[in-house]
Design a protein around this motif. Structure first.
Motif, PDB file in Angstrom:
ATOM      1  N   ASN A   1      -3.698   4.695  -0.750  1.00  0.00           N
ATOM      2  CA  ASN A   1      -3.890   3.260  -0.911  1.00  0.00           C
ATOM      3  C   ASN A   1      -2.944   2.740  -1.988  1.00  0.00           C
ATOM      4  N   LEU A   2      -1.962   1.942  -1.589  1.00  0.00           N
ATOM      5  CA  LEU A   2      -1.032   1.325  -2.539  1.00  0.00           C
ATOM      6  C   LEU A   2      -1.537  -0.087  -2.815  1.00  0.00           C
ATOM      7  N   TYR A   3      -2.252  -0.238  -3.916  1.00  0.00           N
ATOM      8  CA  TYR A   3      -2.908  -1.506  -4.233  1.00  0.00           C
ATOM      9  C   TYR A   3      -2.002  -2.382  -5.092  1.00  0.00           C
ATOM     10  N   ALA A   4      -1.887  -3.647  -4.689  1.00  0.00           N
ATOM     11  CA  ALA A   4      -1.193  -4.649  -5.499  1.00  0.00           C
ATOM     12  C   ALA A   4      -1.990  -5.940  -5.400  1.00  0.00           C
TER      13      ALA A   4
ATOM     14  N   GLN B   1       4.235  -6.548  -4.726  1.00  0.00           N
ATOM     15  CA  GLN B   1       4.642  -5.661  -3.641  1.00  0.00           C
ATOM     16  C   GLN B   1       3.988  -4.283  -3.747  1.00  0.00           C
ATOM     17  N   SER B   2       3.730  -3.689  -2.589  1.00  0.00           N
ATOM     18  CA  SER B   2       3.393  -2.273  -2.471  1.00  0.00           C
ATOM     19  C   SER B   2       4.613  -1.591  -1.872  1.00  0.00           C
ATOM     20  N   GLN B   3       5.167  -0.580  -2.548  1.00  0.00           N
ATOM     21  CA  GLN B   3       6.456  -0.032  -2.162  1.00  0.00           C
ATOM     22  C   GLN B   3       6.405   1.470  -1.949  1.00  0.00           C
TER      23      GLN B   3
ATOM     24  N   TYR C   1       5.668  -3.786   1.372  1.00  0.00           N
ATOM     25  CA  TYR C   1       4.763  -4.846   1.807  1.00  0.00           C
ATOM     26  C   TYR C   1       4.684  -5.870   0.690  1.00  0.00           C
ATOM     27  N   THR C   2       5.065  -7.121   0.998  1.00  0.00           N
ATOM     28  CA  THR C   2       5.075  -8.198   0.020  1.00  0.00           C
ATOM     29  C   THR C   2       3.868  -9.092   0.240  1.00  0.00           C
ATOM     30  N   HIS C   3       3.117  -9.314  -0.847  1.00  0.00           N
ATOM     31  CA  HIS C   3       1.887 -10.095  -0.771  1.00  0.00           C
ATOM     32  C   HIS C   3       2.136 -11.543  -1.170  1.00  0.00           C
TER      33      HIS C   3
END
Length: 222
Positions: A147-150, A157-159, A174-176
């Motif tokens: 789980n890459l949490y941001a 971002q989660s990178q 993944y850009t939030h």
């Protein structure tokens, strides 16, 4: 004499079975200490109060060794502070000094290294003699999850980065909440190649900014 010998108004007790107590009158083991303990091998003795049950201090490496074999004189594992390496905390499986290998290293800034003495991130895993593999396992039908949490702040971002000796040249990011929407990008040679929007549209980088599939609201098969 079957009675225990008490020294200094029962500050130290030696029982008939050889058990020695410090701070108590009924020691349960060969050495039984009641209260905080300092193991001090400094040239200047520690005099201040300590925040722990046991304090190990040394003029050089302050360490504790573990040797499972009977009659052995060498430690198989060592835990403690490496005085020669900026007082880093280490756990080493070695018969030499604690700095001989870098199995586990904790720096003063909180960075943890496995296989490296100079971790540059919160967790830094390195192996130069064979493949370095990180495994997350489970059983019984349970999921293995990374789980890459941001936070949902704008642009967070989660990178996942794919790096060489110079820099990160490939990535999945993944850009939030950038401009009110989320998207995922795929890059090679340090250049974004593909983007998936929050609505599921696939955008491929071409000579113009993007070629988008599907090109209408209806679903399409590629």
């Amino acid at each position: 004499n079957s009675n225990p010998v008490a020294i200094g108004n029962a500050k130290m007790t030696i029982q008939q079975d050889g058990n020695v107590g410090i701070g108590l009158t009924a020691p349960a083991e060969k050495l039984h200490v009641h209260g905080q303990t300092i193991l001090d091998n400094n040239t200047t003795a520690a005099v201040s109060s300590i925040p722990t049950t046991v304090l190990v201090t040394d003029q050089g490496d302050a360490t504790i060794g573990f040797a499972p074999r009977a009659g052995g004189t060498e430690a198989s594992a060592i835990i403690g502070i490496d005085d020669s390496d900026s007082d880093k905390f280490k756990i080493s499986y070695t018969i030499n000094d604690i700095g001989a290998v870098n199995h586990f290293v904790l720096q003063s800034d909180g960075n943890v290294g496995i296989g490296t003495s100079s971790p540059g991130t919160l967790l830094h895993i390195s192996r130069t003699t064979s493949n370095a593999e990180l495994k997350i396992g489970t059983g019984g039908g349970y999921d293995a999850i990374l789980n890459l949490y941001a936070p949902e702040a704008g642009g967070a971002q989660s990178q996942i980065l794919f790096s060489d000796s110079v820099s990160a040249v490939g990535s999945i990011i993944y850009t939030h909440n950038s401009g009110g929407s989320d998207f995922m990008t795929f890059a090679t040679a340090s250049t974004e190649r593909v983007r998936i929007t929050s609505t599921g549209r696939l955008q491929v980088k071409g000579t113009s900014p993007y070629i988008e599939f599907p090109d209408s609201a209806a679903d399409a098969t590629i």
